[in-house]
Scaffold this motif. Structure first.
Motif, PDB file in Angstrom:
ATOM      1  N   VAL A  15       0.822  -1.215   0.000  1.00 50.88           N
ATOM      2  CA  VAL A  15       0.000   0.000   0.000  1.00 50.88           C
ATOM      3  C   VAL A  15       0.858   1.268   0.000  1.00 50.88           C
ATOM      4  CG1 VAL A  15      -1.900  -1.159   1.182  1.00 50.88           C
ATOM      5  CG2 VAL A  15      -0.144   0.023   2.529  1.00 50.88           C
ATOM      6  N   GLY A  16       2.141   1.122  -0.211  1.00 50.26           N
ATOM      7  CA  GLY A  16       3.053   2.258  -0.108  1.00 50.26           C
ATOM      8  C   GLY A  16       2.827   3.351  -1.134  1.00 50.26           C
ATOM      9  N   GLU A  17       2.184   3.018  -2.260  1.00 49.05           N
ATOM     10  CA  GLU A  17       1.986   4.017  -3.311  1.00 49.05           C
ATOM     11  C   GLU A  17       0.665   4.774  -3.163  1.00 49.05           C
ATOM     12  OE1 GLU A  17       2.223   1.927  -6.959  1.00 49.05           O
ATOM     13  OE2 GLU A  17       4.319   1.322  -6.692  1.00 49.05           O
ATOM     14  N   LEU A  18      -0.186   4.341  -2.224  1.00 49.68           N
ATOM     15  CA  LEU A  18      -1.529   4.914  -2.156  1.00 49.68           C
ATOM     16  C   LEU A  18      -1.518   6.383  -1.729  1.00 49.68           C
ATOM     17  CD1 LEU A  18      -3.589   1.979  -0.589  1.00 49.68           C
ATOM     18  CD2 LEU A  18      -3.409   2.659  -3.002  1.00 49.68           C
ATOM     19  N   ALA A  19      -0.671   6.734  -0.774  1.00 57.37           N
ATOM     20  CA  ALA A  19      -0.648   8.111  -0.280  1.00 57.37           C
ATOM     21  C   ALA A  19      -0.255   9.083  -1.381  1.00 57.37           C
ATOM     22  CB  ALA A  19       0.311   8.238   0.906  1.00 57.37           C
ATOM     23  N   ALA A  20       0.759   8.727  -2.161  1.00 57.45           N
ATOM     24  CA  ALA A  20       1.182   9.590  -3.262  1.00 57.45           C
ATOM     25  C   ALA A  20       0.088   9.709  -4.313  1.00 57.45           C
ATOM     26  CB  ALA A  20       2.470   9.045  -3.888  1.00 57.45           C
ATOM     27  N   ALA A  21      -0.594   8.588  -4.576  1.00 56.56           N
ATOM     28  CA  ALA A  21      -1.682   8.613  -5.551  1.00 56.56           C
ATOM     29  C   ALA A  21      -2.805   9.526  -5.083  1.00 56.56           C
ATOM     30  CB  ALA A  21      -2.209   7.201  -5.785  1.00 56.56           C
ATOM     31  N   GLU A  22      -3.118   9.464  -3.785  1.00 59.98           N
ATOM     32  CA  GLU A  22      -4.168  10.334  -3.251  1.00 59.98           C
ATOM     33  C   GLU A  22      -3.800  11.805  -3.379  1.00 59.98           C
ATOM     34  OE1 GLU A  22      -6.874   8.700   0.178  1.00 59.98           O
ATOM     35  OE2 GLU A  22      -4.764   8.413   0.714  1.00 59.98           O
ATOM     36  N   ARG A  23      -2.546  12.136  -3.111  1.00 53.91           N
ATOM     37  CA  ARG A  23      -2.113  13.536  -3.225  1.00 53.91           C
ATOM     38  C   ARG A  23      -2.237  14.026  -4.662  1.00 53.91           C
ATOM     39  NH1 ARG A  23       0.546  16.212   0.561  1.00 53.91           N
ATOM     40  NH2 ARG A  23       1.822  17.320  -0.958  1.00 53.91           N
ATOM     41  N   GLU A  24      -1.869  13.178  -5.600  1.00 50.05           N
ATOM     42  CA  GLU A  24      -1.986  13.579  -7.000  1.00 50.05           C
ATOM     43  C   GLU A  24      -3.446  13.785  -7.393  1.00 50.05           C
ATOM     44  OE1 GLU A  24       0.252  11.656 -10.023  1.00 50.05           O
ATOM     45  OE2 GLU A  24       1.914  11.170  -8.686  1.00 50.05           O
ATOM     46  N   LEU A  25      -4.323  12.940  -6.886  1.00 49.62           N
ATOM     47  CA  LEU A  25      -5.744  13.097  -7.166  1.00 49.62           C
ATOM     48  C   LEU A  25      -6.299  14.359  -6.503  1.00 49.62           C
ATOM     49  CD1 LEU A  25      -7.020   9.426  -6.868  1.00 49.62           C
ATOM     50  CD2 LEU A  25      -6.685  10.747  -8.965  1.00 49.62           C
ATOM     51  N   ASP A  26      -5.819  14.686  -5.309  1.00 46.35           N
ATOM     52  CA  ASP A  26      -6.240  15.918  -4.639  1.00 46.35           C
ATOM     53  C   ASP A  26      -5.854  17.134  -5.487  1.00 46.35           C
ATOM     54  OD1 ASP A  26      -7.403  14.659  -2.494  1.00 46.35           O
ATOM     55  OD2 ASP A  26      -5.684  14.932  -1.152  1.00 46.35           O
ATOM     56  N   LYS A  27      -4.655  17.085  -6.080  1.00 42.60           N
ATOM     57  CA  LYS A  27      -4.208  18.196  -6.928  1.00 42.60           C
ATOM     58  C   LYS A  27      -5.102  18.311  -8.160  1.00 42.60           C
ATOM     59  CE  LYS A  27      -1.162  21.355  -8.300  1.00 42.60           C
ATOM     60  NZ  LYS A  27      -1.644  21.691  -9.639  1.00 42.60           N
ATOM     61  N   VAL A  28      -5.428  17.186  -8.765  1.00 37.85           N
ATOM     62  CA  VAL A  28      -6.327  17.202  -9.924  1.00 37.85           C
ATOM     63  C   VAL A  28      -7.690  17.764  -9.531  1.00 37.85           C
ATOM     64  CG1 VAL A  28      -7.583  15.758 -11.563  1.00 37.85           C
ATOM     65  CG2 VAL A  28      -5.164  15.328 -11.134  1.00 37.85           C
ATOM     66  N   GLU A  29      -8.200  17.320  -8.384  1.00 37.17           N
ATOM     67  CA  GLU A  29      -9.512  17.769  -7.933  1.00 37.17           C
ATOM     68  C   GLU A  29      -9.501  19.272  -7.648  1.00 37.17           C
ATOM     69  OE1 GLU A  29     -12.783  16.939  -4.380  1.00 37.17           O
ATOM     70  OE2 GLU A  29     -11.101  15.553  -4.654  1.00 37.17           O
ATOM     71  N   ALA A  30      -8.437  19.757  -7.036  1.00 36.78           N
ATOM     72  CA  ALA A  30      -8.337  21.186  -6.742  1.00 36.78           C
ATOM     73  C   ALA A  30      -8.297  22.006  -8.022  1.00 36.78           C
ATOM     74  CB  ALA A  30      -7.089  21.463  -5.901  1.00 36.78           C
ATOM     75  N   ASP A  31      -7.466  21.560  -8.968  1.00 35.94           N
ATOM     76  CA  ASP A  31      -7.365  22.279 -10.241  1.00 35.94           C
ATOM     77  C   ASP A  31      -8.698  22.282 -10.981  1.00 35.94           C
ATOM     78  OD1 ASP A  31      -4.689  22.685  -9.703  1.00 35.94           O
ATOM     79  OD2 ASP A  31      -3.972  21.143 -11.090  1.00 35.94           O
ATOM     80  N   LEU A  32      -9.401  21.150 -10.931  1.00 36.72           N
ATOM     81  CA  LEU A  32     -10.683  21.050 -11.613  1.00 36.72           C
ATOM     82  C   LEU A  32     -11.725  21.947 -10.957  1.00 36.72           C
ATOM     83  CD1 LEU A  32     -12.423  19.712 -13.786  1.00 36.72           C
ATOM     84  CD2 LEU A  32     -12.838  17.825 -12.194  1.00 36.72           C
ATOM     85  N   ALA A  33     -11.770  21.959  -9.623  1.00 35.11           N
ATOM     86  CA  ALA A  33     -12.725  22.822  -8.914  1.00 35.11           C
ATOM     87  C   ALA A  33     -12.472  24.287  -9.245  1.00 35.11           C
ATOM     88  CB  ALA A  33     -12.627  22.587  -7.407  1.00 35.11           C
ATOM     89  N   LEU A  34     -11.207  24.680  -9.266  1.00 36.33           N
ATOM     90  CA  LEU A  34     -10.866  26.059  -9.581  1.00 36.33           C
ATOM     91  C   LEU A  34     -11.270  26.411 -11.010  1.00 36.33           C
ATOM     92  CD1 LEU A  34      -9.519  28.593  -8.418  1.00 36.33           C
ATOM     93  CD2 LEU A  34      -7.328  27.705  -9.255  1.00 36.33           C
ATOM     94  N   ALA A  35     -10.993  25.501 -11.937  1.00 37.90           N
ATOM     95  CA  ALA A  35     -11.338  25.743 -13.339  1.00 37.90           C
ATOM     96  C   ALA A  35     -12.851  25.852 -13.527  1.00 37.90           C
ATOM     97  CB  ALA A  35     -10.777  24.633 -14.214  1.00 37.90           C
ATOM     98  N   ARG A  36     -13.601  24.981 -12.861  1.00 41.18           N
ATOM     99  CA  ARG A  36     -15.065  25.049 -12.964  1.00 41.18           C
ATOM    100  C   ARG A  36     -15.599  26.353 -12.364  1.00 41.18           C
ATOM    101  NH1 ARG A  36     -17.649  20.671 -14.776  1.00 41.18           N
ATOM    102  NH2 ARG A  36     -16.644  18.613 -14.643  1.00 41.18           N
ATOM    103  N   GLY A  37     -15.007  26.782 -11.257  1.00 41.27           N
ATOM    104  CA  GLY A  37     -15.422  28.040 -10.648  1.00 41.27           C
ATOM    105  C   GLY A  37     -15.191  29.219 -11.570  1.00 41.27           C
ATOM    106  N   ARG A  38     -14.062  29.209 -12.265  1.00 43.29           N
ATOM    107  CA  ARG A  38     -13.774  30.299 -13.209  1.00 43.29           C
ATOM    108  C   ARG A  38     -14.800  30.327 -14.352  1.00 43.29           C
ATOM    109  NH1 ARG A  38      -8.054  28.658 -13.181  1.00 43.29           N
ATOM    110  NH2 ARG A  38      -6.850  30.021 -11.814  1.00 43.29           N
TER     111      ARG A  38
END
Length: 227
Positions: free
Chosen positions: A21-44
């Motif tokens: 399960v060592g790769e899960l934390a990094a994968a979650e962080r990358e998904l959080d970044k995608v989600e943040a960028d997407l939320a910001l783009a949708r807001g714009r």
């Protein structure tokens, strides 16, 4: 290069089939970044629609706030500066609530400065200048907008320079600097025209008409909600 979605899928499979399960934390962080960028783009996108129809969409602020929480968790100061700016801009432009807007705009500027993000710095300075202008603080408004102009010139955002100059035209007129206002109007219109920024061209033309009209109250604020 694998995208974050595919990497998350592979991390899941590695955890399930291999037991690692060592790769899960990094994968979650990358998904959080995608989600943040997407939320910001949708807001714009919702903000752009607001500028056309002036109808508030309740999703807009929630998207910016979601992006801020994610960027903050990730320790992404530049991302947080951007999303906090849009929160402040929402309260200023959509809700007409400077008491909520100004602290957020100041926070955005501080975060952007720390992150070396000149684009967001210029955005925050512009809207702090708009807030000063609306409150009758003309010297402070001029200082903020001129600082924004300098940053926007540095990064090549010339349509943004012209947008800032619209506010500076009205400020110059209100301060009795009519010759400066006329020069600013000519420069702003030429810059906006060269960039194809038709909305800004219309704003400059309106400002020029206002400053040329006799008995006009130049202390009045005008729509400067374009970026």
């Amino acid at each position: 290069m694998e995208g974050p979605i595919e990497k998350a899928k592979l991390s899941y499979e590695h955890a399930v089939f291999v037991g690692d399960v060592g790769e899960l934390a990094a994968a979650e962080r990358e998904l959080d970044k995608v989600e943040a960028d997407l939320a910001l783009a949708r807001g714009r996108i919702l903000r752009a629609r607001f500028l056309e129809d002036r109808r508030e969409d309740p999703r807009e602020l929630a998207l910016f706030e979601r992006a801020t929480r994610l960027y903050r968790t990730l320790g992404d100061a530049a991302g947080e500066a951007d999303s906090v700016f849009w929160e402040g801009c929402f309260h200023q432009v959509v809700r007409s609530d400077p008491d909520r807007a100004i602290p957020l705009l100041e926070q955005s500027y501080d975060l952007a400065t720390a992150a070396g993000d000149r684009y967001t710095q210029s955005e925050a300075l512009r809207h702090l200048g708009i807030a000063d202008h609306a409150a009758g603080r003309l010297d402070a408004a001029r200082e903020h907008l001129e600082a924004s102009v300098r940053l926007r010139r540095e990064i090549g955002l010339l349509a943004g320079v012209a947008a800032d100059q619209v506010g500076l035209i009205y400020i110059a007129a209100a301060q009795g600097r009519r010759d400066d206002a006329v020069v600013l109007a000519a420069e702003a219109y030429a810059t906006a025209e060269a960039c194809g920024a038709r909305r800004i061209m219309r704003q400059v033309a309106e400002a020029r008409t206002q400053i040329m009209a006799p008995d006009t109250d130049h202390d009045e604020t005008h729509d400067q909600s374009a970026p």
